[in-house]
Design an enzyme around this catalytic site. Structure first.
Site, PDB file in Angstrom:
ATOM      1  CG  HIS A 189      -7.796  -6.150   7.516  1.00 57.77           C
ATOM      2  ND1 HIS A 189      -8.433  -6.804   8.547  1.00 57.77           N
ATOM      3  CD2 HIS A 189      -6.505  -6.037   7.924  1.00 57.77           C
ATOM      4  CE1 HIS A 189      -7.594  -7.065   9.516  1.00 57.77           C
ATOM      5  NE2 HIS A 189      -6.396  -6.611   9.159  1.00 57.77           N
ATOM      6  CG  HIS A 215      -1.675  -4.445   8.693  1.00 59.46           C
ATOM      7  ND1 HIS A 215      -1.931  -3.702   9.817  1.00 59.46           N
ATOM      8  CD2 HIS A 215      -2.570  -5.463   8.697  1.00 59.46           C
ATOM      9  CE1 HIS A 215      -2.931  -4.251  10.488  1.00 59.46           C
ATOM     10  NE2 HIS A 215      -3.352  -5.322   9.832  1.00 59.46           N
ATOM     11  CG  HIS A 254      -6.735  -5.616  13.803  1.00 65.57           C
ATOM     12  ND1 HIS A 254      -6.746  -4.427  13.138  1.00 65.57           N
ATOM     13  CD2 HIS A 254      -5.985  -6.465  13.042  1.00 65.57           C
ATOM     14  CE1 HIS A 254      -6.037  -4.537  12.024  1.00 65.57           C
ATOM     15  NE2 HIS A 254      -5.557  -5.775  11.943  1.00 65.57           N
ATOM     16  CD  GLU A 305      -5.507 -11.362  13.983  1.00 68.76           C
ATOM     17  OE1 GLU A 305      -5.264 -10.331  14.655  1.00 68.76           O
ATOM     18  OE2 GLU A 305      -4.767 -11.755  13.049  1.00 68.76           O
ATOM     19  CG  ASP A 343      -4.021  -9.208   8.220  1.00 67.87           C
ATOM     20  OD1 ASP A 343      -3.994  -8.010   8.561  1.00 67.87           O
ATOM     21  OD2 ASP A 343      -4.001 -10.144   9.049  1.00 67.87           O
ATOM     22  CG  ASP A 344       0.114  -8.321   7.739  1.00 71.23           C
ATOM     23  OD1 ASP A 344       0.467  -7.136   7.786  1.00 71.23           O
ATOM     24  OD2 ASP A 344      -0.661  -8.828   8.580  1.00 71.23           O
TER      25      ASP A 344
HETATM   26  N1  ADE Z   1      -0.527  -6.130  12.392  1.00 73.10           N
HETATM   27  C1  ADE Z   1      -0.302  -6.596  11.159  1.00 73.10           C
HETATM   28  N2  ADE Z   1      -1.060  -7.669  10.922  1.00 73.10           N
HETATM   29  C2  ADE Z   1      -1.814  -7.879  12.030  1.00 73.10           C
HETATM   30  C3  ADE Z   1      -2.791  -8.819  12.400  1.00 73.10           C
HETATM   31  N3  ADE Z   1      -3.181  -9.795  11.590  1.00 73.10           N
HETATM   32  N4  ADE Z   1      -3.316  -8.731  13.632  1.00 73.10           N
HETATM   33  C4  ADE Z   1      -2.927  -7.761  14.463  1.00 73.10           C
HETATM   34  N5  ADE Z   1      -2.019  -6.857  14.171  1.00 73.10           N
HETATM   35  C5  ADE Z   1      -1.453  -6.901  12.956  1.00 73.10           C
HETATM   36 ZN    ZN Z   2      -4.703  -6.796  10.275  1.00 77.62          ZN
END
Ligand code: ADE
Ligand code: ZN
Length: 349
Positions: free
Chosen positions: A23, A25, A203, A206, A284-285
């Site tokens: 996971h 991005h 997703h 969350e 994630d990011d």
């Molecule tokens: N796009 C990038 N990170 C995300 C996240 N944590 N939740 C939803 N969309 C995303």
């Molecule tokens: Zn994500």
């Protein structure tokens, strides 16, 4: 003292073990230094004067407050080389962390809406993935993610634009603002993607409710849930996830940064692991949330007092939940086990 020594051993195990990321991005790996450099190079203005100012802006109150900054940052990505460099820089980091396999999302609509052709995006990313395999032996799958705050028509248009490059894509996903944009909004485009032979992910849970996770399972026929931490609201869902071992790609540092949990200590990943769910650790990011894969593992090992066996199970779950072949999974599981035996002596816990 005993505890300190054992935590040190756990950290060594985390650093050395072969890892899998499920996971991630790719736009979320844009580090402030690269954002500043591309801003100047491509003549795209960003609302920051210095790298420190960019870092300071990364204080989020929820998912939307992050997404606003994340989409603004992605505007500096214009050329095929930009997407290549972004992806290759991520793979270099992953190589240093002994990550062996990555399954990464990209958000084409973030770029096509600014006039960047999807071909540029896909070629830049997939050429870097190819080089990552050649230079570092990191295998990969690419996942095209639809932005759920946009319409289903826009998602269908995006899928059609991507179909000429279908051989480079394994699955479609669903991300962006969850609340008010349920999985059921995208039934038709997911059906079209499945008919094209693509796997599906979403997703869900969350920030949104457990009901969105059920929708993703029943209406989008997903192979994994991204995040999914709100499943704990629904005992029947926990039961279902335990029995089917439908994986959850959990992102601990992301959840704390976006205030899904106030602290790492309050995260429910250990509880879900103990309930027998196939939970996995992901970043994630990472450029926005303060840590890549290793840092996510270390944060929960410390914050949730994980035993070495818990860390082993989480890493093993990621292999199980990946799109690797059975043979590749077997090889990686054996290597993980070997690493565990060499770092963690059997009698220490
Ligand atoms: N796009 C990038 N990170 C995300 C996240 N944590 N939740 C939803 N969309 C995303
Ligand atoms: Zn994500």
């Amino acid at each position: 003292m005993w505890q300190l020594e054992n935590m040190e051993k756990s950290i060594t195990f985390i650093q050395n073990m072969p890892k899998v990321e499920l996971h991630l991005h790719i736009e979320g790996t844009l580090e402030p230094e690269m954002m500043m450099q591309l801003s100047k190079q491509n003549g795209v203005e960003i609302p920051y004067l210095t790298i420190e100012e960019i870092r300071k802006a990364y204080q989020f109150s929820d998912l939307q407050s992050f997404l606003d900054i994340y989409y603004a940052g992605a505007k500096v990505l214009l050329h095929e080389d930009d997407f290549f460099d972004l992806t290759f820089a991520y793979l270099q980091k992953m190589h240093q962390e002994n990550c062996r396999h990555v399954e990464i999302f990209f958000d084409p609509q973030t770029h096509t809406s600014r006039g960047v052709p999807i071909k540029i995006v896909i070629n830049g990313i997939s050429n870097a993935l190819k080089k990552g395999k050649e230079e570092f032996g990191i295998s990969s799958h690419l996942i095209l993610s639809f932005l759920r705050h946009l319409s289903e028509e826009d998602a269908i248009k995006t899928l059609n634009e991507a179909l000429p490059y279908k051989d480079k894509i394994t699955a479609v996903g669903l991300d962006s603002s969850e609340k008010g944009n349920p999985p059921s909004k995208f039934i038709s485009v997911f059906e079209l993607a499945r008919k094209e032979g693509l796997l599906t992910l979403a997703h869900a849970g969350e920030e949104g409710p457990a009901g969105y996770i059920w929708q993703a399972i029943q209406e989008l026929h997903i192979s994994r849930i991204d995040h999914g931490v709100h499943c704990s609201e629904d005992a029947n869902l926990i039961d279902y996830l335990e029995k089917t071992r439908l994986p959850l790609t959990v992102c601990p540092l992301s959840n704390v940064k976006l205030r899904v949990f106030d602290t790492v200590e309050q995260h429910n990943i250990k509880e879900l692991l103990d309930q027998g769910l196939c939970v996995t650790v992901n970043s994630d990011d990472p450029a926005y949330f303060g840590g890549y894969l290793t840092e996510n593992y270390i944060a929960i090992a410390k914050g949730l007092h994980l035993k070495p066996q818990d860390i082993l199970k989480l890493a093993s779950n990621s292999i199980e939940a990946s799109f690797l072949s059975q043979e590749e999974k077997g090889d990686l599981q054996a290597e993980l086990e070997e690493c565990y035996n060499s770092v963690i002596s059997r009698d220490s816990y």
